[in-house]
Each structure stands twice: as C-alpha cells, then as structure tokens.
Enzyme design. Structure first.
Site, PDB file in Angstrom:
ATOM      1  N   SER A   1      33.043  78.165 121.564  1.00 57.01           N
ATOM      2  CA  SER A   1      31.841  77.992 122.379  1.00 57.01           C
ATOM      3  C   SER A   1      31.525  79.205 123.248  1.00 57.01           C
ATOM      4  O   SER A   1      30.393  79.374 123.692  1.00 57.01           O
ATOM      5  CB  SER A   1      31.977  76.749 123.261  1.00 57.01           C
ATOM      6  OG  SER A   1      33.162  76.802 124.031  1.00 57.01           O
TER       7      SER A   1
ATOM      8  N   ASP B   1      32.708  72.905 134.770  1.00 56.35           N
ATOM      9  CA  ASP B   1      32.888  73.884 133.697  1.00 56.35           C
ATOM     10  C   ASP B   1      33.218  75.223 134.348  1.00 56.35           C
ATOM     11  O   ASP B   1      32.335  75.908 134.881  1.00 56.35           O
ATOM     12  CB  ASP B   1      31.613  74.004 132.854  1.00 56.35           C
ATOM     13  CG  ASP B   1      31.779  74.973 131.696  1.00 56.35           C
ATOM     14  OD1 ASP B   1      32.832  75.645 131.615  1.00 56.35           O
ATOM     15  OD2 ASP B   1      30.847  75.076 130.874  1.00 56.35           O
TER      16      ASP B   1
ATOM     17  N   HIS C   1      32.904  78.468 130.671  1.00 57.13           N
ATOM     18  CA  HIS C   1      31.686  79.111 130.177  1.00 57.13           C
ATOM     19  C   HIS C   1      30.935  79.782 131.331  1.00 57.13           C
ATOM     20  O   HIS C   1      31.356  79.691 132.499  1.00 57.13           O
ATOM     21  CB  HIS C   1      30.802  78.079 129.476  1.00 57.13           C
ATOM     22  CG  HIS C   1      31.501  77.399 128.348  1.00 57.13           C
ATOM     23  ND1 HIS C   1      32.137  76.179 128.487  1.00 57.13           N
ATOM     24  CD2 HIS C   1      31.690  77.774 127.057  1.00 57.13           C
ATOM     25  CE1 HIS C   1      32.688  75.837 127.346  1.00 57.13           C
ATOM     26  NE2 HIS C   1      32.433  76.781 126.450  1.00 57.13           N
TER      27      HIS C   1
END
Length: 428
Positions: free
Chosen positions: A148, A400, A403
């Site tokens: 990702s 998160d 990311h």
C-alpha cells in the site's frame, strides 16, 4: 612578445603640444586600465538553461554535457533536513487521493505538515517538474509494484502530474481495494499502473483461516512478472508485510519462519528473507529482459519507510507530532529501519554491478528511509477517517501512522525519483 615602440626615439625636433598630450595619455593608459579593473571588476555571467541542475556534493562528482545542461550526476539526496517552505505543495486537491490519506478533507486541524521541504545537505533538490516527467515517459509504461505504500507513492505521482496534464483517465481496475489499476495519459500515450504484490515474490497472504503469510522465495509474483516485457520503468516498494508472521519456502523445502509459535519450524527472522525477495526479483528481471529486444527497463527501489506509532495503534495520540524531528536529535535510524534499508540497498548494488556494461536493465534506489524517519507529523493518524472527533475525543480511535497524507511528505519521494531518472537518462 610584442615589439615595444618608444614614441620619443629619433625625434630631435620639438613636439607639438597636441601630440605631446596624446603621448602622455598613451604612457598612462596601462595604469588607468589596471586601476579601473581593481576598483570596478568586470561582471562575470553564467548562463544556464531553465532545466539546468546545479548540484554540489561533499564527495567528488563527475559532470556530463547534455545538450545545454551541465549536470553533475552525483548527489546524496538521503542526507539532509526538513526546512520550512512557505511555497507549499504542488497541489491541494486531487481526485486520485485515496480517502484514507486525504487529511485536509478529513478535518486535520493543523497544516504545517504541508510546508516542509527536504533540503539535502550538500546539493539541491528541485521542485517536481511534471512536464519534464511526462516528456521523459512519453510513449512508455510505468509500473508501481508492491504494497500500500507503493500505491501511496503512485497516487502522489498522479496528483503531481495532474497539475500539468489532466487528460488522463482510469482505464483498468480490478481486485479488492483497487489493488490493480491503470491510468492512461492521452496526450503523452503514457500508462501508469499499480500492481499489488506485498512480497514481490510469489506468496499467499494471511487470512482469517491462516494467520500467517506464506512466501515462495525462489519465484516472483507472476501477477506483475507476466507483464515485465511491457514495462519501461518499474518502481518497487515493499517492507511492512515482511514484519508479519510468515512461513518461508524455497522450492518444496521450508526454510523457516518468523513469529510462528505453534508451528514446528525454525525461527529465521525476516531480514535475510527481505533481501532474498529482492535478489530473486532482480535475477528474474535480468533473465527475462536480457533475452528480448523490447528496450531498456529501469528498476527503481523505494527504500523502507518507518512507521511512527507511539504506543498502541488504536489509542488517542498514537502519532501526535505536528512538526518534523530535528536532524541533530535523531541522527541514527532505529535498528530495524536501518537494517531493512541496508538489505534493499545492498541488493540494488549487487544487481547494478552484475548488469554493468549492458543496456537492457538499470538498477537504482530512491533512498528515503532517513528523511521519512524524520517526518512523524506526515501521517493521517486518526484523520484516516473523516472528522474522527466530531462527537468528542474518545480514548480508542483508529490511527494510521504508516501511510502518508496527500499532499505531504511522500511527494518528496517522487521529486527524488525524477532526479534519479534524469541522471539515469543522462548516463546511458
């Protein structure tokens, strides 16, 4: 040596006043010129084309004339610091941003993270030039392969390119969470694709039925490998999936496992496995591209990017920082981050050495581990979801801290990528 003529030689008659004054001026003219040069030196002008890259490094560098560009082809972009830049990001809105990384739209209250720019210690990193990127890859195919974070970097690139050319469209999408997608830029006949492949090699991801990954380290993942002959640039970005529980195979033989309590396998960790995945990938690329005449393939590895969790991932304040770390306070990477970086860099060095002298495949690295480590403020945190505190602050909230917000720090990955590509183009 020029002959010196004495204006008074062999002149026995009187000299007219006008001529005498002229001779005096001639006599003092050199002195006047020297005095003028000391007081008013001539201006020195250096002309550069608008795409000229003027890079100074602490190490010795070599330069090469390319058209009107005088480009030094050595620059360490990995060593530097984040500096405040009021100019801000290249874009603010973009329709290809994954929802979980759209921090501004999700109500993140601070915006300083948008105004830090990476400044290498001994050279310059130019702002991203979308026109130049599109010109280089006209009529070509670009593939991002990995997990990702590869997708995160891809979406950053699409947003940066869209500031110059918005005539692209999504032409292919397949799989859960859009794991396989392709965009087409009409004006440049350029394709940009993402291939979900968190190990690069063949593997089976963990599931509810089996809580560990399975990797086959002797063969690459054919979901992307089958398209190698169509690629002109492949950007590889993997790492975080290697930290999970896994069992490793080489052929039919089990080599060992990582964090696999309950299974009767030897614990071997994941560092060597990470390096082996790159080794298998690079060897396969060289074998396949070395047997055909479909053109040069550039292989670029984006190095491991550290996470910034402070405590539990689902607790309020898991990644609360709002500014970069000071480089003097964080001189050294954490052990795991440094080891993951080194394993990838080492394999790039080995592969590059093995293909030296042939023009079918070229290997490079975009070394972003240290500069990513210094950006604890660059993650979505709780703003991976829209307005997470609209009903008040709760102790438990999803965060998160892996990311990157878009726009944000990860745009720098693509600024470095462009410079690496330009250097590779100029050193053919």
């Amino acid at each position: 040596m020029d002959t010196i003529i004495n204006p008074f030689k062999d002149q026995t008659h009187s000299i007219p006043l006008k001529k005498l004054l002229l001779l005096i001026i001639y006599a003092f003219l050199p002195i006047i010129i020297i005095f003028h040069l000391i007081v008013y030196p001539f201006p020195i002008s250096f002309s550069q084309s608008k795409h000229s890259l003027n890079i100074n490094t602490s190490s010795s560098t070599s330069s090469k004339e390319i058209g009107n560009d005088n480009v030094e082809i050595s620059c360490d972009y990995s060593n530097g610091s984040w500096v405040y830049d009021k100019l801000g990001p290249l874009y603010t809105k973009c329709n290809t941003i994954k929802e979980g990384q759209d921090c501004m739209a999700h109500g993140r209250p601070d915006n300083n993270y948008l105004y830090y720019r990476w400044k290498p210690k001994n050279c310059e990193l130019p702002r991203f030039d979308p026109k130049k990127f599109l010109q280089i890859f006209k009529n070509k195919n670009i593939a991002f392969v990995g997990d990702s974070l590869a997708r995160n970097q891809l979406e950053s690139l699409l947003c940066m390119l869209s500031t110059f050319s918005d005539d692209h469209e999504l032409v292919f999408s397949h799989g859960d969470d859009n794991k396989f997608r392709k965009w087409y830029f009409h004006s440049y006949n350029m394709n940009v694709s993402i291939y979900w492949s968190p190990f690069l090699v063949d593997g089976i991801e963990k599931s509810d039925k089996k809580n560990y990954n399975t990797m086959f380290l002797d063969s690459i993942d054919e979901k992307w490998g089958m398209d190698l002959d169509q690629m002109d640039l492949v950007v590889l970005s993997v790492g975080h999936w290697f930290l999970h529980s896994a069992v490793y195979y080489y052929g039919d033989k089990v080599l060992g496992c990582h964090y696999c309590s309950g299974l009767n396998y030897t614990e071997v960790g994941f560092y060597d496995v990470y390096g082996k995945a790159f080794e298998t990938t690079f060897k396969t690329i060289v074998e396949r591209r070395g047997k055909n005449n479909v053109g040069v393939l550039d292989v670029v590895v984006t190095t491991f990017t550290p996470a910034h969790f402070e405590g539990e991932w689902d607790k309020y304040g898991a990644c609360p920082k709002t500014k970069p770390y000071d480089v003097e306070e964080r001189k050294n990477l954490e052990w795991m981050d440094a080891e993951m970086r080194e394993r990838a860099i080492e394999q790039v060095r080995i592969a590059d050495k093995e293909v030296a002298g042939q023009k079918r495949v070229r290997f490079e690295a975009v070394d972003v581990t240290k500069l990513a480590y210094l950006r604890p403020d660059g993650h979505p945190g709780p703003y991976m979801h829209p307005f997470p505190f609209a009903k008040g602050i709760e102790e438990r909230v999803q965060n998160d801290c892996v990311h990157w917000c878009l726009p944000g720090a990860i745009d720098t990955w693509n600024e470095i990528l462009l410079q690496v590509i330009k250097r590779m183009e100029r050193t053919i």
